[in-house]
Design an enzyme around this catalytic site. Sequence first.
Site, PDB file in Angstrom:
ATOM      1  N   ASP A   1       0.996  -1.183  -0.136  1.00 24.74           N
ATOM      2  CA  ASP A   1      -0.013  -0.023   0.026  1.00 24.74           C
ATOM      3  C   ASP A   1       0.685   1.083   0.020  1.00 24.74           C
ATOM      4  OD1 ASP A   1       0.825  -0.340   2.558  1.00 24.74           O
ATOM      5  OD2 ASP A   1      -1.101  -0.666   3.585  1.00 24.74           O
TER       6      ASP A   1
ATOM      7  N   ASN B   1      -6.652  -3.303  14.431  1.00 26.27           N
ATOM      8  CA  ASN B   1      -7.866  -3.391  14.147  1.00 26.27           C
ATOM      9  C   ASN B   1      -8.284  -4.806  13.178  1.00 26.27           C
ATOM     10  OD1 ASN B   1      -7.212  -2.331  11.888  1.00 26.27           O
ATOM     11  ND2 ASN B   1      -8.439  -0.599  11.956  1.00 26.27           N
TER      12      ASN B   1
ATOM     13  N   HIS C   1      -6.610  -4.865  10.297  1.00 25.97           N
ATOM     14  CA  HIS C   1      -6.540  -4.753   8.924  1.00 25.97           C
ATOM     15  C   HIS C   1      -5.311  -5.495   8.475  1.00 25.97           C
ATOM     16  CE1 HIS C   1      -4.335  -0.640   9.641  1.00 25.97           C
ATOM     17  NE2 HIS C   1      -3.425  -1.829   9.493  1.00 25.97           N
TER      18      HIS C   1
ATOM     19  N   GLU D   1      -9.518  -2.005   5.636  1.00 22.07           N
ATOM     20  CA  GLU D   1      -9.967  -1.545   7.130  1.00 22.07           C
ATOM     21  C   GLU D   1     -11.292  -2.663   7.346  1.00 22.07           C
ATOM     22  OE1 GLU D   1      -8.265  -0.129   8.888  1.00 22.07           O
ATOM     23  OE2 GLU D   1      -7.731   1.922   8.194  1.00 22.07           O
TER      24      GLU D   1
END
Length: 251
Positions: free
Chosen positions: A67, A136, A138, A143
């Site tokens: 990313d 979280n 991800h 997400e």
Amino acid sequence: MKIIIRDSAAEASAAVADMLLQQIGEKPDSVLGLPTGGTPLAVYARLRSAYDSGRGSYKSITTFNLDEYLGLSADDPASYAYYMRENLFVHVDIDPDRTHIPNGSAPDADAEAKRYEALITACGGIDLMLLGLGRNAHIGFNEPGSAHNSRTRRVALNASTIAANAAYFAPNAEQPAHAITMGIGTILECRRIVVLATGSEKAAAVAASVKGPSADIVPGSALIRHPNTTFVLDKAAARDLERARTSELQV
Ligand code: PGA
């Protein structure tokens, strides 16, 4: 799914560095998928020192990073392009033309995502994808709520992700709220996946990813469906795995 648990983050990172060195030793023209963030720093440090002592050649290696922030140029110190150069690429014999990272300053993010996806396919797909895991759960910048068949695309970052990454930006620098990330479906097409997670702040995300159920709300739980995924954890990140009683187990 295979789970490897080591006593410390340093030992877990060493195990992952060894897996990468073995991969490039066995297949010198491997296509690697690479992450950024705090977790893989110790892996890249080990690869640099291994290279300095004559272990590992990257001459024919191709890389695809997961990313990149939208709105940052490759020269921005907070960009992942900069991170990769600093932490690995300039220190080894890799051909910069074979190192691929989504272009965060592309005028058309959708076109850039399509180009990136097509380039991965043109290079024959990814042999080994190294992943970190967000607090979280991800993976990349996918997400919670990202479809498990999602492709490389422009995404909005969660407030918690922006907060977790604030430390990488200078105090007055503007922090991007969007990124281009490989999709979860793109990641699942990689032939082998290695997830490195260390520290107690990752324990809940590890447990939700490993134990399932596989659901969009837990991006890491998509990996349950992949035939060749290994989680490499330190004891702190493995804390919430009830079955984590031995140093190595299959689930
Ligand atoms: P971290 O990020 O390594 O900085 O904790 C992990 C991730 O977001 O994938």
